[in-house]
Design a protein around this motif. Structure first.
Motif, PDB file in Angstrom:
ATOM      1  N   UNK A   1       8.870  14.133  -5.489  1.00 29.13           N
ATOM      2  CA  UNK A   1       8.617  14.361  -4.139  1.00 29.13           C
ATOM      3  C   UNK A   1       7.178  15.254  -4.075  1.00 29.13           C
ATOM      4  N   UNK A   2       7.181  16.066  -5.138  1.00 30.37           N
ATOM      5  CA  UNK A   2       6.070  17.151  -5.190  1.00 30.37           C
ATOM      6  C   UNK A   2       5.238  17.314  -6.557  1.00 30.37           C
ATOM      7  N   UNK A   3       5.779  16.809  -7.397  1.00 27.98           N
ATOM      8  CA  UNK A   3       5.100  16.924  -8.905  1.00 27.98           C
ATOM      9  C   UNK A   3       3.777  16.101  -9.009  1.00 27.98           C
ATOM     10  N   UNK A   4       2.500  16.465  -9.099  1.00 30.88           N
ATOM     11  CA  UNK A   4       1.268  15.413  -9.183  1.00 30.88           C
ATOM     12  C   UNK A   4       1.665  14.558 -10.502  1.00 30.88           C
ATOM     13  N   UNK A   5       2.227  15.158 -11.560  1.00 31.68           N
ATOM     14  CA  UNK A   5       2.376  14.324 -12.772  1.00 31.68           C
ATOM     15  C   UNK A   5       3.331  13.242 -12.418  1.00 31.68           C
ATOM     16  N   UNK A   6       4.191  13.009 -11.533  1.00 34.07           N
ATOM     17  CA  UNK A   6       5.073  12.061 -11.204  1.00 34.07           C
ATOM     18  C   UNK A   6       4.444  11.124 -10.088  1.00 34.07           C
ATOM     19  N   UNK A   7       3.425  11.439  -9.430  1.00 29.45           N
ATOM     20  CA  UNK A   7       2.686  10.645  -8.447  1.00 29.45           C
ATOM     21  C   UNK A   7       1.570   9.870  -9.013  1.00 29.45           C
TER      22      UNK A   7
ATOM     23  N   UNK B   1      -1.772  23.330 -10.839  1.00 27.44           N
ATOM     24  CA  UNK B   1      -0.415  23.535 -11.339  1.00 27.44           C
ATOM     25  C   UNK B   1      -0.133  22.132 -11.176  1.00 27.44           C
ATOM     26  N   UNK B   2      -0.610  21.166 -12.149  1.00 29.89           N
ATOM     27  CA  UNK B   2      -0.591  19.746 -11.929  1.00 29.89           C
ATOM     28  C   UNK B   2       0.798  19.042 -12.598  1.00 29.89           C
ATOM     29  N   UNK B   3       1.529  19.832 -13.375  1.00 27.17           N
ATOM     30  CA  UNK B   3       2.543  19.188 -13.887  1.00 27.17           C
ATOM     31  C   UNK B   3       3.658  20.291 -14.068  1.00 27.17           C
ATOM     32  N   UNK B   4       4.652  19.897 -13.257  1.00 25.60           N
ATOM     33  CA  UNK B   4       5.870  20.890 -13.000  1.00 25.60           C
ATOM     34  C   UNK B   4       6.519  21.132 -14.269  1.00 25.60           C
ATOM     35  N   UNK B   5       6.830  20.119 -14.747  1.00 27.98           N
ATOM     36  CA  UNK B   5       7.526  20.579 -16.210  1.00 27.98           C
ATOM     37  C   UNK B   5       6.922  21.152 -17.078  1.00 27.98           C
TER      38      UNK B   5
END
Length: 292
Positions: free
Chosen positions: A216-222, A184-188
């Motif tokens: 702080x949690x979404x891999x796609x934002x990091x 579940x690598x992209x929360x949006x």
């Protein structure tokens, strides 16, 4: 509406993955005082020459309490038979009881789920040295399935968390890489597709916390992380559709980072952790490419 044939195939794949008896660890160690703050260690089988790479395994289950590390122990045993040392990490998940406005057990605990993964990874070098001296903690690959795939990607991205995050590292973690399985690598993208009944929003504490906690949690934002990353996903996955992985890989590319993506034809969500499935052998090969 989901194709009935796809639902039937998914059920059969899940039944196969969960049909294997649990594999007992060779050792266990606590990284905290809570009963869920445990790591199970599996020693490499066969004639392993000297120290071998350590695979850190993070189980899935939508961060919900009913799904613990036991269901992924057959995969831990499989990886040990491939010559790896394995650390199967447990962590705190959502309540076992439904909450208001939820159809079932709520996904995850904020911040405890992330507290635990960070604490476990930080404690692993010392715990591994004591419990599994065959493991080379200089050659660590983190892998995880589904929700555990999100946690694996997150664990490799702690050095790019927003300033002030309690989980932020001052430098990249000492990892050989990450192999994320149907993550579940992209929360949006996952929320748009209704993955696991809105589990991402639940993990963050509900819609009221979505915007402030997402970074702080979404891999796609990091991204970018600078850590070698590979994603393995089944094209026929109806639990976490491959579109979620594709969205993450696209976000990485936009951030200037290349993420490997292996899409497996005729494969759904669960064969990736099923030792009886060919897909599990593909996973082992992806890990080996980073670890050895």
């Amino acid at each position: 509406m989901t194709d009935p044939a796809a639902v039937e195939r998914d059920a059969a794949e899940a039944a196969s993955a969960f049909s294997h008896p649990a594999v007992a660890p060779d050792a266990s160690a606590a990284y905290g005082e809570h009963p869920d703050q445990l790591v199970d260690f599996y020693a490499p089988r066969g004639e392993a020459p000297g120290q071998v790479p350590l695979v850190v395994l993070l189980h899935g289950g939508a961060w919900r309490a009913p799904y613990d590390r036991q269901h992924i122990t057959p995969m831990a045993g499989f990886l040990a038979r491939q010559g790896f040392a394995v650390a199967n990490v447990e962590y705190r998940r959502g309540s076992s009881l439904p909450h208001q406005d939820a159809d079932g057990p709520v996904a995850g605990r904020w911040p405890e789920t992330f507290d635990d993964v960070a604490a476990a990874l930080d404690a692993l070098p010392e715990l591994t040295a004591a419990a599994l001296p065959q493991a080379d903690v200089r050659r660590v690959v983190v892998t995880g399935h589904s929700a555990g795939g999100q946690l694996a990607l997150w664990a490799a991205a702690r050095h790019v968390l927003p300033s002030g995050s309690p989980w932020r590292l001052p430098a990249p973690p000492p990892l050989r890489g990450v192999v994320a399985l149907a993550p579940i690598a992209d929360f949006e993208a996952a929320e748009e597709l209704g993955v696991c009944g809105g589990a991402c929003a639940q993990l963050l504490g509900g819609a009221a916390h979505w915007a402030d906690r997402l970074p702080y949690a979404d891999p796609a934002a990091l991204l970018p992380t600078g850590i070698a990353t590979a994603v393995v996903h089944g094209r026929e996955d109806i639990v976490v559709p491959a579109r979620v992985a594709e969205s993450y890989v696209a976000a990485a590319a936009k951030a200037g980072e290349t993420v490997g993506l292996t899409l497996l034809d005729g494969v759904g969500h669960f064969p990736l952790i099923d030792p009886a499935a060919d897909a599990c052998a593909v996973v082992s090969e992806e890990i080996a490419q980073l670890a050895w």
